[in-house]
Design a protein around this motif. Structure first.
Motif, PDB file in Angstrom:
ATOM      1  N   THR A 115     -19.220  -6.183 -22.545  1.00  0.00           N
ATOM      2  CA  THR A 115     -18.609  -5.812 -23.813  1.00  0.00           C
ATOM      3  C   THR A 115     -19.514  -4.881 -24.602  1.00  0.00           C
TER       4      THR A 115
ATOM      5  N   HIS B 193     -18.192 -12.294 -28.573  1.00  0.00           N
ATOM      6  CA  HIS B 193     -16.952 -12.023 -29.294  1.00  0.00           C
ATOM      7  C   HIS B 193     -16.700 -13.110 -30.331  1.00  0.00           C
TER       8      HIS B 193
ATOM      9  N   GLY C 151     -17.637   0.649 -23.419  1.00  0.00           N
ATOM     10  CA  GLY C 151     -17.348   0.790 -24.834  1.00  0.00           C
ATOM     11  C   GLY C 151     -15.907   0.428 -25.147  1.00  0.00           C
ATOM     12  N   ASN C 152     -15.226   1.301 -25.883  1.00  0.00           N
ATOM     13  CA  ASN C 152     -13.836   1.042 -26.264  1.00  0.00           C
ATOM     14  C   ASN C 152     -12.834   1.590 -25.265  1.00  0.00           C
ATOM     15  N   ASN C 153     -13.307   2.135 -24.144  1.00  0.00           N
ATOM     16  CA  ASN C 153     -12.390   2.581 -23.104  1.00  0.00           C
ATOM     17  C   ASN C 153     -11.762   1.380 -22.406  1.00  0.00           C
TER      18      ASN C 153
ATOM     19  N   LYS D 210      -8.230   4.146 -25.530  1.00  0.00           N
ATOM     20  CA  LYS D 210      -9.423   4.284 -26.363  1.00  0.00           C
ATOM     21  C   LYS D 210      -8.997   4.416 -27.825  1.00  0.00           C
ATOM     22  N   ASP D 211      -9.985   4.329 -28.714  1.00  0.00           N
ATOM     23  CA  ASP D 211      -9.735   4.561 -30.128  1.00  0.00           C
ATOM     24  C   ASP D 211      -9.921   6.036 -30.458  1.00  0.00           C
TER      25      ASP D 211
ATOM     26  N   ARG E 261      -7.898   5.320 -37.884  1.00  0.00           N
ATOM     27  CA  ARG E 261      -8.289   5.107 -36.483  1.00  0.00           C
ATOM     28  C   ARG E 261      -7.143   4.404 -35.747  1.00  0.00           C
TER      29      ARG E 261
ATOM     30  N   MET F 107      -5.618   2.942 -31.837  1.00  0.00           N
ATOM     31  CA  MET F 107      -5.845   2.581 -30.437  1.00  0.00           C
ATOM     32  C   MET F 107      -4.653   3.089 -29.654  1.00  0.00           C
TER      33      MET F 107
ATOM     34  N   TYR G 230      -5.805   0.560 -36.323  1.00  0.00           N
ATOM     35  CA  TYR G 230      -6.898  -0.367 -36.600  1.00  0.00           C
ATOM     36  C   TYR G 230      -6.770  -0.804 -38.053  1.00  0.00           C
TER      37      TYR G 230
END
Length: 410
Positions: A147, A159, A224-226, A233-234, A242, A244, A321
């Motif tokens: 993560t 998390h 990352g956020n991928n 992604k963001d 932002r 997603m 987001y």
């Protein structure tokens, strides 16, 4: 709430998230769930988050729709009462939900002597009985090392969502109903043990992650956020919002390309690479960096509202987001417009948006969610109705401080 499980009685002796959430789900589908606690409350009675007055919103949330009896479980007489409650006679009775230790006076072996067809559903940390919670399980199965961004190196990311607790609670409800169905056909009771560690390990196996690591000989890297294995992604809009954005299916990908007007750029990249991004989500993941750059540029050139209209018109999978505070203010899903929710007055003295059953059953009538009990609120009624004690016997138990009502435990 629904009344699909009407007639079923479950006695719950538990704390924290996994086992209480199992009881919550059963109560929301109509089961009578009687929770017993120590006088003054168990180890989770004051857990955060708390209301301004100090009441646990956590406890209040996980015990909606249940009945409460407060017992001095440290005394032999109090333990006898708990056992009698668990083993009380009757069809669809004799079901015990707990995360207490497997040994001791609440062991299935001892309890089944009072009721041979007893069903015990025991949530555990590890299968060998050693303690564990969601966060220690998660750290031990490698999720924190997958993560976050690659720049973190070996630093873990815990998390905030107790995923294994929640999965275990839902699985426990399913397993309990399976055991009850088995008893109906065979007359046989049993103990069902569900360790958090086994739920986590099995879940990683179901998702192909055990196979992935075993075959490759390496751990999954951080991305990352991928979204691993697909496009997702963001991205930041021109007006600073932002989003997603996810494209797993061909339809989602072609819709995104059309909505952003980036077909020419995508075709040029496809020609350069000698492939097509339309049908293979894995190819989109492998080429995530140039694709991210193209999409980021197109998103950054438009405001949120224009993108939202274009995305919805083209079937794009996306979401904004938000903070939870923003979601409560902006999203109709977090309102009484959603039949899952209602405004409920709670024992903490606060009224707030409260969920009932997440499922909607077309064949049953939904009733509003029911607040959590005050600790010991149903003590006298349970002693009279379930155990058949007289008012004099109940008064004597109060005098000896074996049980307590809501006023005494407040």
């Amino acid at each position: 709430m629904y009344q699909l499980l009407g007639g079923m009685r479950v006695v719950e002796g538990s704390s924290f998230i996994a086992a209480p959430s199992c009881g919550l789900y059963l109560a929301q589908l109509g089961a009578e769930v009687i929770r017993f606690d120590m006088i003054g409350g168990g180890p989770d009675f004051n857990r955060w988050p708390q209301a301004p007055g100090g009441a646990s919103l956590y406890w209040e949330g996980l015990n909606k729709g249940k009945k409460s009896i407060a017992i001095d479980l440290s005394s032999p007489e109090g333990r006898e009462l708990a056992v009698a409650l668990i083993a009380a006679p009757g069809e669809e009775r004799g079901i015990f939900l707990t995360n207490f230790p497997a040994a001791g006076f609440l062991s299935h072996e001892r309890l089944s002597k009072s009721r041979p067809d007893l069903i015990t559903l025991r949530v555990m940390g590890h299968a060998d009985g050693t303690p564990a919670v969601d966060y220690t399980i998660n750290s031990a199965v490698g999720i924190p090392q997958m993560t976050g961004p690659a720049t973190l190196g070996e630093e873990p990311v815990n998390h905030v969502l107790p995923a294994w607790d929640l999965v275990t609670g839902a699985y426990a409800a399913f397993a309990l109903l399976a055991a009850e169905r088995c008893r109906r056909g065979t007359g046989r009771g049993q103990e069902v043990r569900i360790p958090l560690s086994d739920v986590a390990a099995a879940s990683l196996g179901h998702l192909g992650q055990i196979a992935e690591t075993s075959i490759s000989g390496a751990d999954r890297a951080r991305y990352g956020n991928n979204l691993f294995g697909a496009f997702g992604k963001d991205f930041l809009t021109r007006d600073g919002r932002r989003l997603m954005i996810v494209a797993i299916t061909t339809r989602q990908w072609t819709g995104l390309v059309a909505a952003l007007g980036i077909a020419a750029q995508i075709k040029a990249l496809e020609a350069q690479a000698g492939l097509s991004f339309d049908r293979d989500e894995g190819t989109r993941f492998r080429f995530r960096e140039p694709l991210n750059a193209i999409v980021a540029g197109a998103v950054a050139a438009r405001d949120h509202d224009a993108l939202a209209r274009a995305f919805d018109a083209n079937g794009v999978c996306w979401g904004p987001y938000r903070t939870l505070h923003q979601a409560l203010a902006e999203d109709a899903a977090f309102s009484t417009a959603n039949p899952v929710f209602a405004m409920v007055d709670h024992p903490s003295g606060h009224s707030y948006l409260t969920p009932g059953a997440a499922a909607t059953f077309g064949g049953g009538e939904r009733s509003p969610p029911v607040r959590a009990p005050r600790l010991g609120e149903h003590t006298d009624a349970i002693l009279a109705e379930v155990l058949g004690l007289s008012s004099g016997q109940i008064a004597a138990l109060h005098d000896r401080k074996v049980v307590a009502g809501a006023e005494a435990t407040a």
